[in-house]
Design a protein around this motif. Structure first.
Motif, mmCIF file in Angstrom:
data_model
loop_
_atom_site.group_PDB
_atom_site.id
_atom_site.type_symbol
_atom_site.label_atom_id
_atom_site.label_comp_id
_atom_site.label_asym_id
_atom_site.label_seq_id
_atom_site.Cartn_x
_atom_site.Cartn_y
_atom_site.Cartn_z
ATOM 1 N N LYS A 149 15.643 2.844 -13.188
ATOM 2 C CA LYS A 149 16.052 4.064 -12.494
ATOM 3 C C LYS A 149 15.384 4.221 -11.156
ATOM 4 C CE LYS A 149 17.100 7.003 -16.527
ATOM 5 N NZ LYS A 149 16.416 8.205 -17.376
ATOM 6 N N ARG A 150 16.105 4.352 -10.100
ATOM 7 C CA ARG A 150 15.528 4.426 -8.840
ATOM 8 C C ARG A 150 15.689 5.608 -8.111
ATOM 9 N NH1 ARG A 150 14.658 -1.257 -7.919
ATOM 10 N NH2 ARG A 150 16.424 -2.584 -8.696
ATOM 11 N N LEU A 151 14.794 6.112 -7.417
ATOM 12 C CA LEU A 151 15.069 7.418 -6.742
ATOM 13 C C LEU A 151 14.175 7.268 -5.345
ATOM 14 C CD1 LEU A 151 12.392 10.070 -7.220
ATOM 15 C CD2 LEU A 151 12.669 8.881 -9.200
ATOM 16 N N ILE A 152 14.685 8.094 -4.488
ATOM 17 C CA ILE A 152 14.089 8.023 -3.142
ATOM 18 C C ILE A 152 13.558 9.575 -3.001
ATOM 19 C CG2 ILE A 152 16.318 8.536 -2.171
ATOM 20 C CD1 ILE A 152 15.346 7.026 0.297
ATOM 21 N N ILE A 153 12.292 9.515 -2.358
ATOM 22 C CA ILE A 153 11.903 10.987 -2.045
ATOM 23 C C ILE A 153 11.974 11.061 -0.621
ATOM 24 C CG2 ILE A 153 9.951 12.495 -2.076
ATOM 25 C CD1 ILE A 153 9.054 10.829 -4.627
ATOM 26 N N ILE A 154 12.622 12.215 -0.179
ATOM 27 C CA ILE A 154 12.634 12.293 1.449
ATOM 28 C C ILE A 154 11.894 13.467 1.711
ATOM 29 C CG2 ILE A 154 14.345 13.026 3.221
ATOM 30 C CD1 ILE A 154 16.619 11.662 1.585
ATOM 31 N N SER A 178 7.999 15.244 3.566
ATOM 32 C CA SER A 178 6.387 15.034 3.600
ATOM 33 C C SER A 178 5.965 16.395 3.205
ATOM 34 C CB SER A 178 5.939 14.476 5.149
ATOM 35 O OG SER A 178 6.330 15.305 6.001
#
Length: 163
Positions: free
Chosen positions: A152-157, A159
């Motif tokens: 499972k890949r996720l991206i955190i956008i 800061s």
């Protein structure tokens, strides 16, 4: 989409487990038939197994009982975080529970068709085959994850604290 895949995988696992238990059941019956004159029961008489038609009803009770106990012990939950010892304990517990349930049913029905040798061979072979099957699935899933699938890949956008 992911939930449908999980349901499909669980159904496949249940079918495979049912086949494994069925193989253990049939092999236990064949072993007992081939060696029926060497097993001596408590009453000092030969243990002669009844025809397989008597065991068909037992077979139809054993499979759902075992699948329910496997499900109860959590063997069909997500395997991503499980260790092999967890699967071993689940299979051992479900084996014990299904043996207890079957023994209780046979005691309540006052059934004398069930040979103790058959029960020992069946539950021993079913336990062994289920451990082998779950071990192979465990190794296969580990290999699939190593080559990069089933992640499972996720991206955190963003800061700061909100990200």
């Amino acid at each position: 989409m992911l939930r449908e895949h999980v349901k499909l995988i669980h159904r496949i696992a249940i079918v495979i487990d049912s086949i494994v238990i069925g193989i253990a059941f049939l092999s236990a019956y064949v072993i007992c038939i081939n060696f029926q004159y060497t097993f001596i029961e408590i009453q000092n008489r030969l243990s002669i197994l009844p025809p397989f038609s008597y065991y068909v009803l037992l077979f139809l009770v054993v499979i759902p009982t075992w699948i329910i106990t496997l499900s109860y012990t959590g063997i069909y939950r997500e395997m991503r975080k499980k260790r092999f010892t967890d699967m071993f304990l689940s299979v051992f517990t479900s084996t014990f529970l299904s043996l207890l349930i079957l023994s209780s049913i046979m005691f309540l029905l006052n059934s004398k068709i069930l040979s103790p040798i058959f029960v020992l061979i069946f539950y021993g072979s079913a336990f062994s085959l289920l451990i082998i099957e779950k071990g192979l699935v465990f190794v296969l899933l580990h290999y699939v994850r190593q080559i990069g699938y089933n992640f499972k890949r996720l991206i955190i956008i963003g800061s700061g604290e909100r990200a």
